[in-house]
Motif scaffolding. Structure first.
Motif, mmCIF file in Angstrom:
data_model
loop_
_atom_site.group_PDB
_atom_site.id
_atom_site.type_symbol
_atom_site.label_atom_id
_atom_site.label_comp_id
_atom_site.label_asym_id
_atom_site.label_seq_id
_atom_site.Cartn_x
_atom_site.Cartn_y
_atom_site.Cartn_z
ATOM 1 N N HIS A 67 0.553 -0.933 0.112
ATOM 2 C CA HIS A 67 0.346 -0.234 0.175
ATOM 3 C C HIS A 67 0.774 1.345 -0.375
ATOM 4 O O HIS A 67 0.386 1.954 -0.488
ATOM 5 N N GLU A 68 2.126 1.303 0.743
ATOM 6 C CA GLU A 68 3.089 2.552 0.836
ATOM 7 C C GLU A 68 3.639 2.299 -0.885
ATOM 8 O O GLU A 68 5.063 3.037 -1.353
ATOM 9 N N ALA A 69 3.066 1.368 -2.351
ATOM 10 C CA ALA A 69 4.401 1.287 -3.052
ATOM 11 C C ALA A 69 4.099 1.955 -4.141
ATOM 12 O O ALA A 69 2.232 3.051 -4.387
ATOM 13 N N ASN A 70 4.562 2.932 -5.097
ATOM 14 C CA ASN A 70 4.393 3.826 -5.960
ATOM 15 C C ASN A 70 3.513 2.821 -7.008
ATOM 16 O O ASN A 70 3.335 1.960 -7.547
ATOM 17 N N ALA A 71 3.324 3.835 -8.090
ATOM 18 C CA ALA A 71 1.768 3.400 -9.594
ATOM 19 C C ALA A 71 2.738 2.201 -9.995
ATOM 20 O O ALA A 71 2.436 0.752 -10.805
ATOM 21 N N ARG A 72 4.445 2.383 -10.396
ATOM 22 C CA ARG A 72 5.151 1.189 -10.797
ATOM 23 C C ARG A 72 5.358 0.005 -10.484
ATOM 24 O O ARG A 72 4.627 -1.267 -11.139
ATOM 25 N N GLU A 73 5.228 0.465 -9.112
ATOM 26 C CA GLU A 73 6.243 -0.695 -8.464
ATOM 27 C C GLU A 73 4.501 -1.851 -8.070
ATOM 28 O O GLU A 73 4.356 -2.706 -8.375
ATOM 29 N N LEU A 74 3.773 -1.307 -7.877
ATOM 30 C CA LEU A 74 2.075 -1.484 -8.015
ATOM 31 C C LEU A 74 1.733 -2.164 -9.174
ATOM 32 O O LEU A 74 1.140 -3.821 -9.405
ATOM 33 N N LYS A 75 2.139 -1.595 -10.660
ATOM 34 C CA LYS A 75 1.929 -2.450 -11.341
ATOM 35 C C LYS A 75 2.811 -3.779 -12.081
ATOM 36 O O LYS A 75 1.604 -4.658 -11.803
ATOM 37 N N ARG A 76 3.543 -3.948 -11.891
ATOM 38 C CA ARG A 76 4.751 -4.755 -12.009
ATOM 39 C C ARG A 76 3.810 -5.473 -11.090
ATOM 40 O O ARG A 76 4.293 -6.990 -11.200
ATOM 41 N N ALA A 77 3.483 -5.275 -9.870
ATOM 42 C CA ALA A 77 3.277 -7.255 -9.045
ATOM 43 C C ALA A 77 1.663 -7.401 -9.320
ATOM 44 O O ALA A 77 2.208 -8.639 -9.054
ATOM 45 N N MET A 78 1.103 -6.629 -9.526
ATOM 46 C CA MET A 78 0.340 -7.463 -10.717
ATOM 47 C C MET A 78 0.136 -8.302 -11.746
ATOM 48 O O MET A 78 -0.510 -9.140 -12.039
ATOM 49 N N GLU A 79 0.829 -7.806 -12.795
ATOM 50 C CA GLU A 79 1.425 -8.425 -13.651
ATOM 51 C C GLU A 79 2.101 -9.557 -13.099
ATOM 52 O O GLU A 79 2.065 -10.408 -14.022
ATOM 53 N N ILE A 80 3.334 -9.619 -12.379
ATOM 54 C CA ILE A 80 3.878 -10.493 -11.399
ATOM 55 C C ILE A 80 2.894 -11.586 -11.203
ATOM 56 O O ILE A 80 2.809 -12.900 -11.707
ATOM 57 N N CYS A 81 1.499 -10.882 -10.836
ATOM 58 C CA CYS A 81 0.437 -12.036 -9.880
ATOM 59 C C CYS A 81 0.238 -12.853 -11.061
ATOM 60 O O CYS A 81 -0.481 -14.127 -10.974
#
Length: 264
Positions: A67-81
């Protein structure tokens, strides 16, 4: 922002089983909806695998500081998932004859204060009602949408097309899949509708907007949406998730209250 959530899934009036699956993680402000496809009961296996995997894996990442991540980090986490979920479904489909050919479309949302990240694969959709304006904020990954984009068919003609359900992307069909992710600003009063094509194929945008703008709670609106799809024939499974954003009330401090009370 404070967020409220509600969800409902229904087999519709024609199908014997429900191959849609919905998942809510209110604590992590994560919603997932999947619309499965495949023979036997394989569609519901694929959709359940997708929603369970995403809720558990992305939910764990969010708990651990996402929840503290920036947009790029969240997008990457979603893509990996999504990549991991896709491989799990693909491997299951190729190792069990009963699951051969199974797959699922998917739409998901992560809400983080004044922004949201919406990801989707296939023709499961997300709409946003802001004020009196309803907007579809995902673009279908479908043959029909490609034909519309190429100017081969109009939006009006598309309403009567016989190949609405031919998707060009789905989880589990190939060993890789591309997740489309977009970030949006969240405003006070925004209402987000996530749905399977069992709703969007049966209910017009005008009807959707009227139901979403009606009085009543989120669960009542979920029921009204499902009833509208069934009222139009209910030819497919119907699933909806609603997310309402409300600005937090700022509590005035003691000093400001004292100063406010002292002035007249």
């Amino acid at each position: 922002m404070n967020f409220e959530y509600a969800a409902l899934t229904d087999p519709g009036l024609v199908r014997d089983n429900n191959e849609d699956t919905v998942a809510l993680d209110a604590e992590n402000h994560l919603v997932v909806l999947a619309d499965g496809m495949g023979g036997y009961n394989a569609g519901e296996v694929a959709s359940a695998m997708a929603t369970t995997f995403i809720k558990e894996e992305l939910g764990r990442w969010l708990v651990e500081g996402g929840h503290e991540a920036n947009a790029r980090e969240l997008k990457r986490a979603m893509e990996i998932c999504i990549d991991n979920a896709n491989r799990s479904i693909f491997n299951a489909a190729n190792s069990n004859p009963m699951y051969a050919g199974m797959g699922t479309t998917m739409v998901m949302g992560v809400f983080m204060g004044t922004r949201t990240m919406i990801g989707h694969v296939g023709d499961s959709r997300c709409y946003r009602l802001r004020g009196n304006t309803l907007q579809q904020i995902t673009r279908d990954h479908s043959l029909l949408q490609e034909q519309i984009d190429a100017g081969l068919i109009s939006q009006e003609q598309a309403q009567f097309a016989t190949h609405k359900n031919l998707v060009t992307r789905a989880l589990g069909v190939e060993d890789t899949v591309l997740l489309e992710v977009n970030e949006y600003r969240v405003e006070d009063g925004d209402l987000y509708l996530f749905c399977s094509d069992g709703l969007s194929d049966m209910v017009s945008d005008q009807q959707l907007a009227a139901i979403l703008m009606s009085t009543g709670g989120l669960q009542e609106k979920c029921r009204a949406l499902v009833d509208a799809a069934n009222g139009s024939g209910g030819r497919d499974n119907i699933s909806v998730i609603l997310t309402l954003a409300r600005a937090k009330q700022v509590r005035r401090g003691l000093l400001s209250r004292m100063l406010g009370n002292g002035s007249s």
